[in-house]
Design a protein around this motif. Structure first.
Motif, PDB file in Angstrom:
ATOM      1  N   ASN A   1       1.926  -2.463  15.882  1.00 52.81           N
ATOM      2  CA  ASN A   1       1.492  -2.122  14.518  1.00 52.81           C
ATOM      3  C   ASN A   1       2.495  -1.166  13.850  1.00 52.81           C
ATOM      4  OD1 ASN A   1      -1.302  -3.454  14.112  1.00 52.81           O
ATOM      5  ND2 ASN A   1      -1.420  -2.566  16.163  1.00 52.81           N
ATOM      6  N   GLN A   2       3.763  -1.551  13.983  1.00 51.27           N
ATOM      7  CA  GLN A   2       4.861  -0.672  13.558  1.00 51.27           C
ATOM      8  C   GLN A   2       4.829  -0.355  12.058  1.00 51.27           C
ATOM      9  OE1 GLN A   2       5.170  -0.382  16.507  1.00 51.27           O
ATOM     10  NE2 GLN A   2       7.118  -1.044  17.327  1.00 51.27           N
ATOM     11  N   MET A   3       4.478  -1.342  11.238  1.00 48.72           N
ATOM     12  CA  MET A   3       4.549  -1.108   9.784  1.00 48.72           C
ATOM     13  C   MET A   3       3.457  -0.147   9.323  1.00 48.72           C
ATOM     14  SD  MET A   3       5.691  -4.829   8.410  1.00 48.72           S
ATOM     15  CE  MET A   3       7.133  -5.599   9.155  1.00 48.72           C
ATOM     16  N   ALA A   4       2.293  -0.240   9.983  1.00 47.48           N
ATOM     17  CA  ALA A   4       1.209   0.696   9.657  1.00 47.48           C
ATOM     18  C   ALA A   4       1.628   2.110  10.048  1.00 47.48           C
ATOM     19  CB  ALA A   4      -0.068   0.281  10.390  1.00 47.48           C
ATOM     20  N   LYS A   5       2.181   2.240  11.249  1.00 52.48           N
ATOM     21  CA  LYS A   5       2.608   3.562  11.725  1.00 52.48           C
ATOM     22  C   LYS A   5       3.717   4.133  10.844  1.00 52.48           C
ATOM     23  CE  LYS A   5       1.581   2.683  16.619  1.00 52.48           C
ATOM     24  NZ  LYS A   5       2.159   2.224  17.898  1.00 52.48           N
ATOM     25  N   SER A   6       4.666   3.275  10.513  1.00 57.69           N
ATOM     26  CA  SER A   6       5.823   3.719   9.736  1.00 57.69           C
ATOM     27  C   SER A   6       5.419   4.267   8.364  1.00 57.69           C
ATOM     28  CB  SER A   6       6.789   2.550   9.562  1.00 57.69           C
ATOM     29  OG  SER A   6       7.844   2.894   8.723  1.00 57.69           O
ATOM     30  N   ALA A   7       4.413   3.643   7.760  1.00 53.83           N
ATOM     31  CA  ALA A   7       4.025   4.039   6.397  1.00 53.83           C
ATOM     32  C   ALA A   7       3.555   5.490   6.363  1.00 53.83           C
ATOM     33  CB  ALA A   7       2.930   3.108   5.880  1.00 53.83           C
ATOM     34  N   ILE A   8       2.748   5.878   7.333  1.00 52.34           N
ATOM     35  CA  ILE A   8       2.217   7.244   7.304  1.00 52.34           C
ATOM     36  C   ILE A   8       3.227   8.233   7.891  1.00 52.34           C
ATOM     37  CG2 ILE A   8       0.858   7.001   9.438  1.00 52.34           C
ATOM     38  CD1 ILE A   8      -1.358   8.600   7.791  1.00 52.34           C
ATOM     39  N   GLU A   9       3.996   7.786   8.861  1.00 53.88           N
ATOM     40  CA  GLU A   9       5.067   8.658   9.382  1.00 53.88           C
ATOM     41  C   GLU A   9       6.064   8.993   8.262  1.00 53.88           C
ATOM     42  OE1 GLU A   9       8.629   7.779  10.701  1.00 53.88           O
ATOM     43  OE2 GLU A   9       8.630   8.720  12.687  1.00 53.88           O
ATOM     44  N   GLY A  10       6.370   7.984   7.447  1.00 57.86           N
ATOM     45  CA  GLY A  10       7.299   8.184   6.328  1.00 57.86           C
ATOM     46  C   GLY A  10       6.787   9.234   5.348  1.00 57.86           C
TER      47      GLY A  10
ATOM     48  N   THR B   1       0.049  -7.686   8.698  1.00 63.19           N
ATOM     49  CA  THR B   1      -0.217  -8.025   7.300  1.00 63.19           C
ATOM     50  C   THR B   1      -0.698  -6.753   6.595  1.00 63.19           C
ATOM     51  OG1 THR B   1      -2.586  -8.492   7.535  1.00 63.19           O
ATOM     52  CG2 THR B   1      -1.076 -10.331   7.984  1.00 63.19           C
ATOM     53  N   ILE B   2      -0.783  -6.829   5.287  1.00 62.61           N
ATOM     54  CA  ILE B   2      -1.321  -5.698   4.516  1.00 62.61           C
ATOM     55  C   ILE B   2      -2.707  -5.324   5.055  1.00 62.61           C
ATOM     56  CG2 ILE B   2      -2.370  -5.227   2.264  1.00 62.61           C
ATOM     57  CD1 ILE B   2       0.568  -4.659   2.182  1.00 62.61           C
ATOM     58  N   GLN B   3      -3.510  -6.339   5.361  1.00 59.68           N
ATOM     59  CA  GLN B   3      -4.873  -6.056   5.828  1.00 59.68           C
ATOM     60  C   GLN B   3      -4.902  -5.451   7.228  1.00 59.68           C
ATOM     61  OE1 GLN B   3      -7.890  -5.976   4.267  1.00 59.68           O
ATOM     62  NE2 GLN B   3      -6.576  -6.240   2.471  1.00 59.68           N
ATOM     63  N   THR B   4      -4.023  -5.909   8.144  1.00 53.29           N
ATOM     64  CA  THR B   4      -4.020  -5.283   9.483  1.00 53.29           C
ATOM     65  C   THR B   4      -3.540  -3.840   9.357  1.00 53.29           C
ATOM     66  OG1 THR B   4      -1.754  -5.921  10.164  1.00 53.29           O
ATOM     67  CG2 THR B   4      -3.521  -7.512  10.612  1.00 53.29           C
ATOM     68  N   CYS B   5      -2.607  -3.606   8.464  1.00 54.03           N
ATOM     69  CA  CYS B   5      -2.116  -2.230   8.275  1.00 54.03           C
ATOM     70  C   CYS B   5      -3.217  -1.342   7.700  1.00 54.03           C
ATOM     71  CB  CYS B   5      -0.896  -2.216   7.358  1.00 54.03           C
ATOM     72  SG  CYS B   5       0.580  -2.905   8.149  1.00 54.03           S
ATOM     73  N   TYR B   6      -3.965  -1.894   6.773  1.00 55.54           N
ATOM     74  CA  TYR B   6      -5.078  -1.138   6.189  1.00 55.54           C
ATOM     75  C   TYR B   6      -6.089  -0.767   7.280  1.00 55.54           C
ATOM     76  CZ  TYR B   6      -9.233  -0.125   3.429  1.00 55.54           C
ATOM     77  OH  TYR B   6     -10.347   0.472   2.918  1.00 55.54           O
TER      78      TYR B   6
ATOM     79  N   ILE C   1       0.869  -1.185   0.000  1.00 55.49           N
ATOM     80  CA  ILE C   1       0.000   0.000   0.000  1.00 55.49           C
ATOM     81  C   ILE C   1       0.900   1.228   0.000  1.00 55.49           C
ATOM     82  CG2 ILE C   1      -1.774   1.327   1.208  1.00 55.49           C
ATOM     83  CD1 ILE C   1      -2.646  -1.264   2.628  1.00 55.49           C
ATOM     84  N   ILE C   2       0.738   2.065  -1.003  1.00 56.84           N
ATOM     85  CA  ILE C   2       1.463   3.337  -1.025  1.00 56.84           C
ATOM     86  C   ILE C   2       0.566   4.391  -0.380  1.00 56.84           C
ATOM     87  CG2 ILE C   2       2.501   5.124  -2.472  1.00 56.84           C
ATOM     88  CD1 ILE C   2       4.022   2.387  -2.427  1.00 56.84           C
ATOM     89  N   VAL C   3       1.118   5.041   0.642  1.00 55.15           N
ATOM     90  CA  VAL C   3       0.382   6.086   1.362  1.00 55.15           C
ATOM     91  C   VAL C   3       0.772   7.433   0.765  1.00 55.15           C
ATOM     92  CG1 VAL C   3       0.032   7.212   3.591  1.00 55.15           C
ATOM     93  CG2 VAL C   3       0.391   4.723   3.495  1.00 55.15           C
TER      94      VAL C   3
ATOM     95  N   ALA D   1       4.436  -4.443   5.112  1.00 57.90           N
ATOM     96  CA  ALA D   1       3.964  -5.746   5.603  1.00 57.90           C
ATOM     97  C   ALA D   1       3.672  -6.661   4.416  1.00 57.90           C
ATOM     98  CB  ALA D   1       2.706  -5.558   6.438  1.00 57.90           C
ATOM     99  N   PHE D   2       3.693  -7.949   4.689  1.00 61.59           N
ATOM    100  CA  PHE D   2       3.392  -8.922   3.635  1.00 61.59           C
ATOM    101  C   PHE D   2       1.911  -9.311   3.664  1.00 61.59           C
ATOM    102  CE2 PHE D   2       7.911  -9.238   4.402  1.00 61.59           C
ATOM    103  CZ  PHE D   2       8.408  -9.191   3.107  1.00 61.59           C
ATOM    104  N   SER D   3       1.501 -10.145   2.728  1.00 66.49           N
ATOM    105  CA  SER D   3       0.096 -10.569   2.675  1.00 66.49           C
ATOM    106  C   SER D   3      -0.252 -11.479   3.847  1.00 66.49           C
ATOM    107  CB  SER D   3      -0.174 -11.305   1.363  1.00 66.49           C
ATOM    108  OG  SER D   3       0.235 -10.509   0.276  1.00 66.49           O
ATOM    109  N   SER D   4       0.729 -12.223   4.364  1.00 64.89           N
ATOM    110  CA  SER D   4       0.492 -13.087   5.524  1.00 64.89           C
ATOM    111  C   SER D   4       1.534 -12.758   6.602  1.00 64.89           C
ATOM    112  CB  SER D   4       0.586 -14.562   5.114  1.00 64.89           C
ATOM    113  OG  SER D   4       1.941 -14.917   4.909  1.00 64.89           O
TER     114      SER D   4
END
Ligand SMILES: O=C(O)CCC(=O)c1ccccc1C(=O)O
Ligand SMILES: [Mg+2]
Length: 370
Positions: A98-107, A61-66, A33-35, A51-54
């Protein structure tokens, strides 16, 4: 001041050139997912969910990040304003992990901030290198294929090769590689596939002059790694075990590793990455930037991060062509003489988005407005 007004989530499905095998999983299709975030002045920044698909590498995962982005993080970002991107993690702090979700938007917010300062992201992070050494990862396959790949990458100029290993394929492949390339800067990543009872196998690896062995034991362990490190010469590098600054501090205090691999996604963003980098520098622990089979957006952040001083070991930073027929950034990441140029004269992440490529790989778009 940054006030985010709009966030667009571009869901992508990318195909790896060839499947990538580690001890835990074979990745063939790479969801991402590109933010895209936009502030009150119309300045746009980009981040990537790595995150990966699983949940094979970490629990996300991609879905938990979403879910986290849509239901928690984007609303929090809309509800706050930021003088500096280091404030983003404070706003996120009451949400656990939920580090990968946070990182995507922080980035994405770091990118906006750097663009508003009209400087490169590398400079804003405190980086000083103009170019960084490229490293590349060879996934698990048969010995012949792995040897051929190593030969090709060395011809391409890569300075350091990392191979993936597992207990059923470790000594044989390392021995074979050393036969052909006795002096090659080589390291091995086990992705937590060993147990302390395998200690004799791991001790045998000691004789092959590996730069380090990455994450041999469990993903949530730092205690057994301490014992293992006391029994082997080869430096242990922790990857999965280090999810926060506190983890890094504890692992170093215990003596559980001699090197740390920093991935912004794994540790919750660039701010946390810098904190770990600085602490490691003060404690003479070298660090390197890890990869996530990511697209160019996350790769751009990683290149900027790797320009900091204590990133003294070549990371998992390879050219766009390592994994992709076509990357989603312009220009693509190139390796010349084993080096990647840090785009220090460009504002923000220093790469543009390849709109056409993104369109091709998009499966869904969500738009959120404040
Ligand atoms: O080249 C890359 O992007 C890194 C490859 C790699 O080792 C890796 C890829 C996906 C998930 C975890 C890891 C890892 O470093 O353990
Ligand atoms: Mg690893």
């Amino acid at each position: 001041m940054i006030r985010i007004q709009k966030v667009v989530l571009h869901h992508l499905s990318l195909k790896l050139k060839t499947p990538f095998e580690s001890s835990l999983e074979t990745v063939t299709d790479r969801e991402s997912i590109i933010v895209e975030a936009e502030d009150q002045r119309g300045v746009v920044g980009y981040g990537e969910v790595v995150a990966f698909s699983s949940p094979w590498y970490t629990e996300e995962t991609i879905q938990t990040c979403y879910h986290l982005l849509k239901d928690f993080l984007i609303p929090l970002v809309f509800g706050n304003s930021f003088e500096h991107p280091s404030e983003v993690q404070k706003v996120f702090k009451r949400l656990k992990r939920n580090q990968m979700a946070k990182s995507a938007i922080e980035g994405a917010i770091w990118d906006i901030y750097a663009k508003k300062q009209e400087t490169s992201l590398a400079l804003q992070l405190g980086g000083s290198r103009k170019e960084i050494d490229a490293g590349v990862v060879v996934g698990i396959s048969n010995q012949k294929t792995m040897l051929n790949q190593i030969e090709t990458y060395l011809a391409d100029g890569y300075k350091r090769i990392k191979i993936k290993i597992k207990p059923s394929q470790d000594l044989s492949i390392v021995r074979e590689i050393r036969k052909h390339f006795p002096n090659l800067p080589l390291m091995a990543d086990a992705n937590s596939s060993y147990k302390l009872t395998d200690i004799n196998r791991l001790k045998e690896l000691d004789q092959y002059n590996l730069l380090m062995i990455e994450q041999p034991l469990a993903a949530d362990d730092i205690v057994d790694h301490r014992l293992l490190q006391s029994q082997i010469e080869t430096p242990i590098c922790l990857d999965e075990s280090i999810v926060t600054f506190e983890d890094a501090k504890k692992a170093i205090e215990l003596g559980s590793c001699k090197v740390i691999n920093i991935k912004p996604g794994r540790v919750g963003g660039l701010t946390e990455s810098i904190k770990i980098h600085d602490y490691c520098m003060d404690h003479a622990i070298p660090v390197w930037v890890g990869g996530m089979l990511e697209s160019g957006v996350s790769r751009a952040h990683n290149i900027a991060l790797a320009s900091l001083e204590n990133f003294s070991i070549p990371g998992d930073l390879s050219a766009s062509t390592r994994y992709w027929e076509e990357d989603i950034i312009l220009p693509e990441v190139e390796v010349r003489n084993g080096k990647i140029k840090v785009p220090i004269d460009m504002p923000g992440i220093g790469f543009g988005l390849n709109e056409q490529a993104i369109k091709k790989f998009t499966t869904k778009i969500d738009q959120f407005n404040k």
